[in-house]
Design an enzyme around this catalytic site. Structure first.
Site, PDB file in Angstrom:
ATOM      1  N   GLU A 246       1.395  -0.340  -5.089  1.00 40.52           N
ATOM      2  CA  GLU A 246       0.816   0.947  -5.319  1.00 40.52           C
ATOM      3  C   GLU A 246       1.282   1.976  -5.331  1.00 40.52           C
ATOM      4  O   GLU A 246       1.671   2.708  -4.303  1.00 40.52           O
ATOM      5  CB  GLU A 246      -0.588   0.958  -4.553  1.00 40.52           C
ATOM      6  CG  GLU A 246      -1.408   2.199  -4.694  1.00 40.52           C
ATOM      7  CD  GLU A 246      -2.206   2.490  -3.343  1.00 40.52           C
ATOM      8  OE1 GLU A 246      -3.320   3.509  -3.678  1.00 40.52           O
ATOM      9  OE2 GLU A 246      -1.799   2.608  -2.300  1.00 40.52           O
TER      10      GLU A 246
ATOM     11  N   ASP B   6       0.787  -1.361  -0.044  1.00 37.09           N
ATOM     12  CA  ASP B   6      -0.019   0.021   0.068  1.00 37.09           C
ATOM     13  C   ASP B   6       1.022   1.303  -0.100  1.00 37.09           C
ATOM     14  O   ASP B   6       1.743   1.308   0.783  1.00 37.09           O
ATOM     15  CB  ASP B   6      -0.945  -0.122   1.146  1.00 37.09           C
ATOM     16  CG  ASP B   6      -1.852   1.133   1.206  1.00 37.09           C
ATOM     17  OD1 ASP B   6      -2.610   1.281   0.405  1.00 37.09           O
ATOM     18  OD2 ASP B   6      -1.778   1.808   2.494  1.00 37.09           O
TER      19      ASP B   6
END
Ligand SMILES: [Ca+2]
Ligand SMILES: [Ca+2]
Ligand SMILES: [Ca+2]
Length: 595
Positions: A324, A288
């Site tokens: 990401e 993330d």
């Protein structure tokens, strides 16, 4: 039209039984006792019902309604194809928000036992049955204990949130997935923890207790080194409640303190967490917010990922890592230098990305192939072993059906196909295969999986707290399953093409310029070493029937126009693709795969 046997009769393999987990809420935080470093004994709070209440053995239930469908051209042509067994990273990954996917115990919150019950929908493990999506990997959005519904802020990285179930449930899920050759990757948010994480609580308590003029020391409290504390109010910092004059780095919001990734102790924790899950058999991680690791310092963020990637691969060579980096393509391309397998391909995603703009007709259809070829070269420069991670939408983006105001479903379908015809590991966000709606606030983008329009249907979730009422545009799964021309069956067929033609995910894109233009996009996909049979993909991005003369292909085309056969189709209606001699007729928004 030919009738199909009901799905239940096609099942030949033994029905598995799923054991209900017996252990409940064993997750109590490991107690950390450090001198001068009081740690509040946070307890793993199972909110709402307990997913393990369904005890004992439960007979596996059928996910697909027993219906006889009309046979579409997709069923005829693609249904005859053989799915190839996947052993590498070039998969089709289904992104699951457990909270909204399938609720097993009626508390309205999706859970791991519910996901197990619905696994056959994602992949039933039997290549002979064709009704399932046949995805080969699942990305679980965060499942660790957390005070928020989305759980991107962990309070314990080595446990399962009580709302979702137990570690036994997780082990059962992993086992069921691996039996199906479905890999499982976990969402790992290590840029920050929850402010309720015991590490942060301990550090905050220690700083609050410091005497006037006393300097903090990590010997007295190691956790002060886990975060970035400051006496200065800087941008991206929050005041530490109750500790006068102290601030801490929290780039997202005050409840998510940023970890100090320079700390050896923090890196040791991250290595320990990764090893814990890899030892369980987890297949990799979705990282993330990697651009926030070191805000405005790409070099440092890439260096951290280089360390993380090497550490993970040493532990498990074929572990898969996708990151990401929500930023410009020219920047996320550079993150491939870290050696991680994949970066999400933001350039093609979302409302204004390449896929949607081609499907809206805002950009020339031929550009789709040209931009794929370009990016493949760009990523390979940074890492020749890169695996692209194309996706169309995710949990942070408006659902795609809303991108096309007057769409009857055709554009929703074609856009899904473009995503799934890209190289690499293609990601599908749950519910996109039904054309679910949801935009505006984040909660709406994470609405309950639309299994049925019947409000009391089994496994339906209630959705995140403070979600608006999301009115669906297209029917629920149970209805779409019975309709051969539904968005669901279209997606399923697009994935079937990926599974049948390995070159689609693994090859290089070579635009077939001679037959491409404003409305037609055609490209070859081929392996540089010729290891898989190459294919020609022809896409009609317009709302009208188009005829393409394959003889116009570049002269040296191999196979030659005369030898190309129609091997796969994606059609949005009953109108069929036709290949007559070398003349290929594509109905509105149709796709043909030839080889
Ligand atoms: Ca539940
Ligand atoms: Ca199957
Ligand atoms: Ca950070």
């Amino acid at each position: 039209m030919r009738e199909r046997k009901p799905e239940t009769e096609q099942r030949k393999w033994p029905r598995r039984k799923i054991l209900g987990a017996a252990l409940a809420g064993a997750g109590v935080f490991f107690s950390l006792l450090m001198p001068g470093c009081g740690i509040s004994s946070g307890e793993n709070k199972p909110e709402g019902g307990n997913p393990t209440e369904l005890q004992g053995e439960t007979e596996k239930e059928a996910v697909f309604p027993d219906v006889v469908r009309a046979r579409s051209q997709m069923d005829e042509i693609n249904g005859a194809l053989t799915a190839q067994e996947i052993t590498d990273a070039y998969r089709t990954t289904y992104e699951v928000f457990v909270y909204s996917f399938a609720d097993s115990d009626g508390d309205g919150i999706g859970d791991l036992p519910g996901l197990i019950k619905k696994l056959d929908y994602i992949n039933d493990g039997n290549p002979e049955t064709k009704e399932d999506l046949a995805c080969s990997e699942i990305w679980l959005m965060p499942i660790f204990p957390s005070p928020t519904y989305h759980k991107y802020d962990a309070t314990d990285y080595k446990a399962i949130d009580g709302q979702y179930g137990t570690m036994q449930d997780f082990d059962a899920l992993l086992n069921e997935c691996h039996e199906r050759n479905v890999r499982v990757i976990l969402d790992l948010a290590v840029n920050h923890t929850s402010s309720e994480h015991p590490w942060f609580q301990a550090a905050a308590a220690y700083l609050k207790g410091l005497k006037e003029g006393e300097q903090p020391s990590k010997e007295a409290c190691p956790y002060v080194d886990y975060y970035v504390f400051s006496r200065e109010k800087k941008s991206g910092y929050e005041p530490l409640p109750g500790a006068d004059g102290w601030y801490y780095e929290a780039r997202f919001w005050s409840g998510m303190p940023d970890l100090n990734l320079d700390s050896e102790a923090v890196r040791a924790e991250i290595a320990d967490i990764s090893a814990f899950w890899l030892d369980k058999g987890v297949d990799g991680f979705r990282m993330d917010a990697v651009t926030s690791y070191y805000t405005e310092d790409k070099t440092a963020s890439v260096a951290f990922l280089t360390w993380f990637n090497q550490m993970v691969k040493q532990k498990k060579e074929d572990a898969y890592i996708v990151c990401e980096a929500w930023t410009d393509q020219s920047i996320y391309a550079q993150y491939y230098e870290s050696g991680v397998d994949s970066l999400f391909d933001f350039a093609f995603s979302g409302q204004d990305g390449v896929i949607a703009s081609v499907v809206k007709g805002n950009r020339k259809a031929s550009l789709f192939a040209e931009l794929m070829a370009e990016e493949e070269a760009l990523y390979a420069q940074a890492n020749p072993d890169y695996v692209n991670a194309p996706f169309y939408t995710n949990h942070d983006m408006a659902r795609s059906t809303g991108y096309y105001a007057y769409d009857d479903g055709s554009r929703t379908k074609l856009a899904g196909a473009l995503n799934l015809l890209m190289t690499g590991n293609a990601f599908v966000y749950y519910g996109e295969e039904l054309g679910m709606r949801g935009s505006g606030k984040d909660e709406n983008k994470r609405a309950p999986m639309y299994w049925s329009a019947e409000p009391n249907a089994k496994y339906l979730c209630a959705g995140p707290p403070s979600m608006d009422t999301v009115k669906m545009k297209f029917p629920a799964f149970d209805e779409q399953a019975a309709d051969s021309y539904s968005i669901y069956h279209y997606y399923r067929n697009a994935i079937a093409l990926r599974n049948a033609f390995p070159v689609i995910a693994r090859g290089k894109t070579i635009p077939a310029e001679a037959i491409s233009g404003d409305e037609i996009c055609a490209f070859w996909r081929e392996m540089p070493d010729g290891s898989y049979q190459k294919v020609l993909v022809v896409i009609n991005a317009s709302g009208e029937e188009k005829t393409v003369e394959l003889k116009s292909l570049e002269e040296e085309s191999d196979p030659s126009a005369e030898n190309l056969k129609l091997s796969g189709v994606l059609t949005v209606s009953e109108a069929e693709v036709k290949l007559e001699g070398t003349s290929l007729t594509l109905p509105a928004f149709a796709v043909a795969v030839l080889n």
